[in-house]
Design a protein around this motif. Structure first.
Motif, mmCIF file in Angstrom:
data_model
loop_
_atom_site.group_PDB
_atom_site.id
_atom_site.type_symbol
_atom_site.label_atom_id
_atom_site.label_comp_id
_atom_site.label_asym_id
_atom_site.label_seq_id
_atom_site.Cartn_x
_atom_site.Cartn_y
_atom_site.Cartn_z
ATOM 1 N N UNK A 46 0.801 -1.222 0.000
ATOM 2 C CA UNK A 46 0.000 0.000 0.000
ATOM 3 C C UNK A 46 0.834 1.274 0.000
ATOM 4 N N UNK A 47 2.119 1.204 0.352
ATOM 5 C CA UNK A 47 2.930 2.426 0.370
ATOM 6 C C UNK A 47 4.249 2.218 1.084
ATOM 7 N N UNK A 48 4.934 3.341 1.329
ATOM 8 C CA UNK A 48 6.226 3.298 2.000
ATOM 9 C C UNK A 48 7.355 3.750 1.086
ATOM 10 N N UNK A 49 8.462 4.196 1.689
ATOM 11 C CA UNK A 49 9.594 4.710 0.917
ATOM 12 C C UNK A 49 10.331 3.616 0.149
ATOM 13 N N UNK A 50 10.080 2.354 0.484
ATOM 14 C CA UNK A 50 10.789 1.276 -0.192
ATOM 15 C C UNK A 50 10.061 0.678 -1.380
ATOM 16 N N UNK A 51 8.898 1.231 -1.754
ATOM 17 C CA UNK A 51 8.123 0.600 -2.828
ATOM 18 C C UNK A 51 8.600 1.002 -4.228
ATOM 19 N N UNK A 52 9.198 2.173 -4.350
ATOM 20 C CA UNK A 52 9.606 2.652 -5.672
ATOM 21 C C UNK A 52 10.853 1.931 -6.167
ATOM 22 N N UNK A 53 10.952 1.777 -7.472
ATOM 23 C CA UNK A 53 12.122 1.163 -8.057
ATOM 24 C C UNK A 53 13.373 1.981 -7.796
ATOM 25 N N UNK A 54 14.477 1.288 -7.421
ATOM 26 C CA UNK A 54 15.772 1.925 -7.141
ATOM 27 C C UNK A 54 15.697 2.980 -6.040
ATOM 28 N N UNK A 55 14.745 2.833 -5.148
ATOM 29 C CA UNK A 55 14.606 3.776 -4.037
ATOM 30 C C UNK A 55 15.656 3.502 -2.967
ATOM 31 N N UNK A 56 16.100 4.556 -2.291
ATOM 32 C CA UNK A 56 17.007 4.384 -1.159
ATOM 33 C C UNK A 56 16.262 3.982 0.107
ATOM 34 N N UNK A 57 14.940 4.165 0.098
ATOM 35 C CA UNK A 57 14.140 3.798 1.256
ATOM 36 C C UNK A 57 13.986 2.288 1.384
ATOM 37 N N UNK A 58 13.587 1.851 2.559
ATOM 38 C CA UNK A 58 13.435 0.422 2.820
ATOM 39 C C UNK A 58 12.024 0.060 3.246
ATOM 40 N N UNK A 59 11.327 0.971 3.899
ATOM 41 C CA UNK A 59 10.027 0.662 4.497
ATOM 42 C C UNK A 59 8.969 0.364 3.438
ATOM 43 N N UNK A 60 8.259 -0.730 3.661
ATOM 44 C CA UNK A 60 7.151 -1.128 2.792
ATOM 45 C C UNK A 60 5.950 -1.412 3.688
ATOM 46 N N UNK A 61 4.843 -0.720 3.429
ATOM 47 C CA UNK A 61 3.618 -0.935 4.192
ATOM 48 C C UNK A 61 2.664 -1.779 3.358
ATOM 49 N N UNK A 62 2.035 -2.742 4.007
ATOM 50 C CA UNK A 62 1.202 -3.682 3.254
ATOM 51 C C UNK A 62 0.088 -4.234 4.126
ATOM 52 N N UNK A 63 -0.955 -4.720 3.460
ATOM 53 C CA UNK A 63 -2.066 -5.403 4.115
ATOM 54 C C UNK A 63 -1.968 -6.893 3.821
ATOM 55 N N UNK A 64 -2.116 -7.708 4.849
ATOM 56 C CA UNK A 64 -2.180 -9.143 4.632
ATOM 57 C C UNK A 64 -3.413 -9.453 3.794
ATOM 58 N N UNK A 65 -3.213 -10.160 2.692
ATOM 59 C CA UNK A 65 -4.305 -10.388 1.749
ATOM 60 C C UNK A 65 -5.461 -11.145 2.396
ATOM 61 N N UNK A 66 -5.163 -12.093 3.265
ATOM 62 C CA UNK A 66 -6.210 -12.931 3.846
ATOM 63 C C UNK A 66 -7.039 -12.180 4.879
ATOM 64 N N UNK A 67 -6.363 -11.455 5.785
ATOM 65 C CA UNK A 67 -7.076 -10.843 6.909
ATOM 66 C C UNK A 67 -7.256 -9.343 6.797
ATOM 67 N N UNK A 68 -6.414 -8.678 5.983
ATOM 68 C CA UNK A 68 -6.469 -7.231 5.901
ATOM 69 C C UNK A 68 -5.663 -6.522 6.969
#
Length: 203
Positions: A135-157
């Motif tokens: 869903x977002x975070x500084x680590x989602x973009x290609x070749x980003x220096x960020x690491x954080x990735x925010x996500x929802x578990x597909x099964x439970x949300x």
């Protein structure tokens, strides 16, 4: 170099057992003459991944504190067992061979990715916990220096923070379980923008 003490307020963490989505903590502060023992929960599921202590209770007697400590552990085990019993289909863990690798230039936003088994606690090393929707975070973009990735578990949300290196890859289409395809379709429908009504249409 002396190891930095882990503290819960004024209490040094003496025991910390991870179970489910929390840690159960036993802390000691011998300078506290009334209640030198502390039992509480700790969670790191926040934007910065830092310790958040809550549900604290102090004790004058060590054995009383240990009884409370083991009681909280037992409660968390019961919650996990209840969650597992509600899942009626097999959830075998997803293996690396079932995934396409994530390249440094890949953009992850809005995509389904697989979490590495070793990142998850043993009780969560199943496919329902591995498949997440980014869903977002500084680590989602290609070749980003960020690491954080925010996500929802597909099964439970449920929402979690990961680092990009915690992600194993993209699940190959031929290995997508039926439940995952159904959950994805449901979530996409829920997040789709509503189409505006034509002017003059009855409400």
């Amino acid at each position: 170099m002396e190891r930095e003490k882990r503290m819960a307020g004024d209490y040094e963490v003496y025991q910390a057992l991870p179970i489910g989505r929390v840690e159960v903590i036993l802390g000691i502060d011998m300078a506290n003459t009334e209640k030198p023992y502390l039992v509480c929960y700790c969670s790191q599921n926040n934007l910065f991944g830092i310790d958040q202590f809550y549900g604290a209770e102090g004790f004058a007697d060590y054995m009383e504190a240990m009884r409370e400590f083991t009681k909280l552990l037992h409660w968390e085990i019961e919650k996990l067992q209840t969650e597992r019993s509600a899942i009626t289909e097999p959830m075998p863990p997803i293996q690396p061979v079932q995934c396409l690798p994530i390249r440094s230039e890949d953009d992850l936003s809005g995509r389904i990715v697989v979490i590495r088994q070793e990142w998850l606690r043993p009780e969560f090393r199943t496919s329902d916990n591995q498949l997440v929707w980014v869903t977002g975070g500084f680590g989602v973009s290609g070749n980003s220096r960020g690491r954080a990735v925010y996500a929802e578990t597909l099964y439970s949300g449920d929402e979690y923070r990961y680092n990009r290196e915690d992600l194993m890859g993209f699940l190959k289409p031929e290995h997508t379980p039926t439940w995952a395809a159904e959950k994805l379709a449901q979530r996409q429908a829920e997040k789709a923008p509503l189409k505006p009504r034509p002017r003059g249409e009855a409400r």
